[in-house]
Structure formats: C-alpha cells, structure tokens
Design an enzyme around this catalytic site. Sequence first.
Site, PDB file in Angstrom:
ATOM      1  N   LYS A  65       0.844  -1.200   0.000  1.00 38.44           N
ATOM      2  CA  LYS A  65       0.000   0.000   0.000  1.00 38.44           C
ATOM      3  C   LYS A  65       0.880   1.253   0.000  1.00 38.44           C
ATOM      4  CE  LYS A  65      -3.533   2.172   2.886  1.00 38.44           C
ATOM      5  NZ  LYS A  65      -4.415   2.003   4.038  1.00 38.44           N
TER       6      LYS A  65
ATOM      7  N   GLU B 172      10.544  -4.764   4.543  1.00 43.61           N
ATOM      8  CA  GLU B 172      10.624  -6.164   4.130  1.00 43.61           C
ATOM      9  C   GLU B 172      10.302  -6.302   2.642  1.00 43.61           C
ATOM     10  OE1 GLU B 172       9.034  -5.015   6.748  1.00 43.61           O
ATOM     11  OE2 GLU B 172       9.318  -6.327   8.495  1.00 43.61           O
TER      12      GLU B 172
ATOM     13  N   GLY C 116      -4.907  -2.282   5.341  1.00 44.67           N
ATOM     14  CA  GLY C 116      -4.125  -3.427   4.843  1.00 44.67           C
ATOM     15  C   GLY C 116      -4.821  -4.758   5.094  1.00 44.67           C
ATOM     16  N   ARG C 117      -5.244  -4.992   6.333  1.00 46.09           N
ATOM     17  CA  ARG C 117      -5.819  -6.302   6.666  1.00 46.09           C
ATOM     18  C   ARG C 117      -7.241  -6.469   6.151  1.00 46.09           C
ATOM     19  NH1 ARG C 117      -4.644  -3.087  10.762  1.00 46.09           N
ATOM     20  NH2 ARG C 117      -6.230  -2.335  12.194  1.00 46.09           N
TER      21      ARG C 117
ATOM     22  N   GLU D 214      -4.772  -7.336  15.240  1.00 46.60           N
ATOM     23  CA  GLU D 214      -4.271  -6.012  14.883  1.00 46.60           C
ATOM     24  C   GLU D 214      -5.401  -4.984  14.992  1.00 46.60           C
ATOM     25  OE1 GLU D 214      -0.595  -5.139  12.085  1.00 46.60           O
ATOM     26  OE2 GLU D 214      -2.400  -5.270  10.885  1.00 46.60           O
TER      27      GLU D 214
ATOM     28  N   HIS E 265      -5.413 -34.144  17.662  1.00 52.01           N
ATOM     29  CA  HIS E 265      -4.336 -35.019  18.124  1.00 52.01           C
ATOM     30  C   HIS E 265      -3.193 -34.212  18.719  1.00 52.01           C
ATOM     31  CE1 HIS E 265      -6.127 -38.623  16.278  1.00 52.01           C
ATOM     32  NE2 HIS E 265      -6.693 -37.708  15.531  1.00 52.01           N
TER      33      HIS E 265
ATOM     34  N   LYS F 220       9.400  -1.225  14.511  1.00 49.85           N
ATOM     35  CA  LYS F 220       9.922  -0.864  13.187  1.00 49.85           C
ATOM     36  C   LYS F 220      10.974   0.230  13.323  1.00 49.85           C
ATOM     37  CE  LYS F 220       5.837  -1.177  10.223  1.00 49.85           C
ATOM     38  NZ  LYS F 220       4.951  -0.360   9.405  1.00 49.85           N
TER      39      LYS F 220
HETATM   40  C1  G6Q Z   1      -2.530  -4.079   8.067  1.00 53.19           C
HETATM   41  C2  G6Q Z   1      -1.312  -3.401   8.436  1.00 53.19           C
HETATM   42  C3  G6Q Z   1      -0.031  -4.040   7.957  1.00 53.19           C
HETATM   43  C4  G6Q Z   1       0.324  -3.717   6.512  1.00 53.19           C
HETATM   44  C5  G6Q Z   1       1.777  -4.146   6.254  1.00 53.19           C
HETATM   45  C6  G6Q Z   1       2.196  -3.928   4.824  1.00 53.19           C
HETATM   46  O1  G6Q Z   1      -3.634  -3.679   8.301  1.00 53.19           O
HETATM   47  O2  G6Q Z   1      -1.415  -2.082   8.050  1.00 53.19           O
HETATM   48  O3  G6Q Z   1      -0.034  -5.429   8.124  1.00 53.19           O
HETATM   49  O4  G6Q Z   1      -0.549  -4.332   5.635  1.00 53.19           O
HETATM   50  O5  G6Q Z   1       2.630  -3.461   7.129  1.00 53.19           O
HETATM   51  O6  G6Q Z   1       2.098  -2.580   4.487  1.00 53.19           O
HETATM   52  P1  G6Q Z   1       2.254  -2.119   3.009  1.00 53.19           P
HETATM   53  O7  G6Q Z   1       1.138  -2.699   2.215  1.00 53.19           O
HETATM   54  O8  G6Q Z   1       2.203  -0.622   3.031  1.00 53.19           O
HETATM   55  O9  G6Q Z   1       3.568  -2.633   2.512  1.00 53.19           O
END
Ligand code: G6Q
Length: 545
Positions: free
Chosen positions: A211, A217, A271-272, A357, A388, A508
């Site tokens: 996003k 990462e 994001g989620r 989250e 199990h 972070k």
């Molecule tokens: C989700 C969070 C988080 C995010 C990641 C990736 O709701 O905001 O998990 O999706 O940190 O972020 P980017 O899509 O910006 O790389």
Amino acid sequence: MTTGNKTPPRMLPAWKALENHHRQVVHRHLRDLFAGDPARAERMTVEAAGLVLDFSKNRATDETISLLCELATQAGVRERAEAMFHGELVNVTEGRPVLHVALRAPRDSLIHVGGVNVVPEVHAVLDRMAEFSSRVRSGQWTGHTGLPIQAAVNIGIGGSDLGPRMATHALRAFADRDLSVRFVSNVDATAFVEATRDLDPANTLFVVCSKTFTTLETLTNARTAREWLTAVLGEEAVAKHFVAVSTNADGVREFGIDPENMFGFWDWVGGRYSLASAVGLSLMLAVGPERFREMLDGMHAMDDHFRAAPIERNLPALLGLLGIWYGNFFGAATHAVLPYDEYLGLFPAYLQQLDMESDGKRVDEEGRPLDVDSGPVVWGQPGTDGQHAFFQLLHQGTRLVPCDFVGFLEPLHPIGRHHALLFANLVAQTEALAFGKTAEEVAAEGIDTALVPHRTFPGNRPSNTILADRLTPWTLGALIALYEHKVFVQGTVWGIDSFDQWGVELGKTLAGRIAPELEAEAPPELRHDSSTNALIRRYRAAVRQ
Ligand code: G6Q
C-alpha cells in the site's frame, strides 16, 4: 474525535445487567440448558449469505442473548455500521473512512467519499485486474523473451500478504495449476530463496504488493527479486516481469516499475481489509476473474446481511457479542478457530491479523485507557490435526477457550469415507466439549476409581458451529466478511479504533536504528539497555569472525 460509543462499556446499563446476569448463570451447564428445551438448537441457528451459524452450544440463555443484543444497541453498533457504510471517518486516529465494503459493492452502488462516488473507480481497477490476469493466464502476456508466464510471486507482508496467501490456498481447488502462485513476505532471505529456487526468471512474474511502497521487508525482497531477474535477463526485462499493487505511484516509479503496470487502491482500504482490492491480484491470477468476483459477491452478501439483519439474527453481531460474553464476563483470554477443511489451513493465521491487529488496543477512541479487556488471542489449526495435539487442553485443561468450528457439508474431493469421517469429527468435538462425560458415567463403565478423575470430561465448554454447503469462492468471501464485521462489532462495543495499528510502529523504528549498528564497520557507540547492547555485540562478533 469519536464515531462510536462515547460511554465506556462498563458504564452502559446493559453491561451492568450482564454482570448481574453472569453471576446468575455462570454455573449453569450446557447439559441443563439443552435438557427440556428441544427447540434450543433450532432457535439458536441463523443462516445468511450461504452460511449457517449454530450458536446453541454456548453458555447462554435466551436472556443472555437478549442482554448482549441490548449491549450492541446501547453501544451504537447500528449507527457506527451505517457511518462506516456511508464513508464517514470511522478510523479516527488516522482520520480516514473505512470502506472495504465498497470494494465488493455492485457496479451500480453509490458510496461517496468527499462527495465522489468511489464505486466506478473500484470497478475500473477490478476490470484492469481482470484484463491483466486473463492475459497472463491465457499466455498472451509474455515475459521479456516471449515465454508465457508460469509462476507469479507476490511480494508483500502483513495485509499485503496474508489475505491473498490465505485465499489462494483456500481456493486451490479452483486454481489454474499451470500457473504456480507463490508468496514471499519475510525479510529473511530464506523466504525468497525457497520461493524462487526452482523458478526460471524468463517465465516468472513478480507482483510487488505494498500500500505504502515504503515497507522495509517488501522493498528489500523486491530489490532482491529485481537483481535475481536482471542478472539473467537484463534491466529492460523489468517491465514485463514486475507489476505493482500500491497507493503510491511515485514510490512505484522510483523503484523502476512503470505506473502503467500498477494497480491502485485507496487510503480508505486498511491493509488487513484489502483482499478485495488490487491486493487480491495474485489470487485473481490463480483462480481467474470470475472466481474472484464470486468471492466479492459472497463478501457483499454478508455485508448486506450485516447491515440489514436485526442484531439477534445477525451472524457477525452474534459472533462478536458471544466473544464479548466470554472475554469480558468469563475472563477467557483466547479464542480458537478450527476449520475442518485442509484448504482453510491459513485461515486462523489470517484471522490472527484481522482480529488482533484490529482489536488489540489498550485505549478507547478518545485515548482513555480501557477498563475492560479488548480483543482475545486468536489461534487455531485445521481439524482433525488439532484433535491429536492441543484439543486435550480444550477438553480437560483449566482454561476456558471458546471455539469456532468451521466446516462444509459437501467435500471438494469425494473419496471413500473421508468426508463423513471429517464431518463426524467436527460434530463429535462440539458435542464432547459441550456435554463432556460425568464421573458417574465413567465409573459406570467399570473404570478403576483412581482413574475416574482423569477420564472425566467436565463439558460446558462453548463453541459455535459455522457451516456452508461447500468451500467455494462465494462461501470464502462470506466467511471473511463475517469475521471482519465480527471484529467491527466488538471494537464498537469496546469503543476502540479497530482500523489503526500504531502498536507495530515502535519495533519498526527501533529496527531501523539497530540495523546500521549491526552493519557499521567501526564499533558503534551503543546506547541501549545492557541486554540489547550485548545482543548487538554478539551479532557483530559472530559476523566478523
Ligand atoms: C494491516 C497493516 C499491515 C500492513 C503491512 C504492509 O492492516 O497495516 O499489516 O498491511 O505493514 O504494508 P504495506 O502494504 O504498506 O507494505
């Protein structure tokens, strides 16, 4: 700056009534609640959007349910849901609307943000995604050397990974097996190396999904991917082997991906909550545009149900309220989600992010510390494997763990007795948890008296059973939206912002400070605590040997 419940939950009359009610019913056993009430299961089963929820095996009477529904009403669940659906700034700490529901709204819907109907933009992106995935899947989109694409690698993390990864796994029965779709999220190079070990750059497509397009990462993995590709095919190959999913066109351009090959979305998609946006591109590559749209339709059907159904027949509301009943009144700290389907293997991990989250917060929207517990620890694993392993604790441990059992009436692979056995196990577990086996029943079997306590099952352990006919794109969509709105209902009752995630920031920032200290040539001056300093020195000593 609040959109929801301004009154702390404990001050609501329904909360107080529930505290009293809890004292009255806490010792009632599910055996008694079922005995003499043959209509209980029928009364406590609701269906919507292709899903059935049987919530009768909960430690709840009709009065419990009606008090919980009253709590939702007093907390303003209805009003806040309407605010969300109308594009109001429900995410107060980031000053944004929360409109994942717009991502699956039909073409002719009207959903305005700042006076602009966003639905046409949503469908324009979906159409571009459909066109692109069809070209890739049909072999029309070729790599730099003219070869059709045979592998797509999604590079993203968190919300830009878990949704498409989980759904691609869940819908594998509907996927094109000629195209291998893989996921790289961890900054650990192992993730990239293992995902690409057997791939040929000439027929591999990278989907860089971020996003913000600033995530450490993802950018690290994307740079490694570019080097992996260009080492073989040269810089000019990037255009045919990299596409981006992002809201940040400048970042995408700077990385070297042509914004022509970018699929956009909007800051009102968290994001989620982004699987239904362009973030789902790798899923669409796997299952094709039609199946993807079916998933959106399933989500939308659940959105409509959530918005319109009365709280006492509303699946997300009931799940959310029952979660509050256990978390806040019985002190349950965790919640297990147990899918009886191999394809839903990643569903608990997906829900972990969605729930923890969103509702893992310690202050309310106003910044006041909560005086009640918020979201639970969510965990789980597919049945029957879990039986199990950890089910021992569910049946005989000292902790109360409310469970959701998720299953399907028809198999995707009808072979022999497999499905009947799978389903028998699901049903048997809910029965065993609820009703247990008394010491008298055990003794009556002639068991040695010393062993009777060990072989007794107290029961009275609550569960929901969530069923659909088959695991299809539609039912997966409905299931995802069910849990999204469940989380919303709970967040609203607790009065928190379920749509920010400030809790991930500190780590972070500190990692950004520590990485140069690990990598510096000269020993850096370390100003952390003694433990952190020692760990950094140990790393430096090891890599410099
Ligand atoms: C989700 C969070 C988080 C995010 C990641 C990736 O709701 O905001 O998990 O999706 O940190 O972020 P980017 O899509 O910006 O790389």
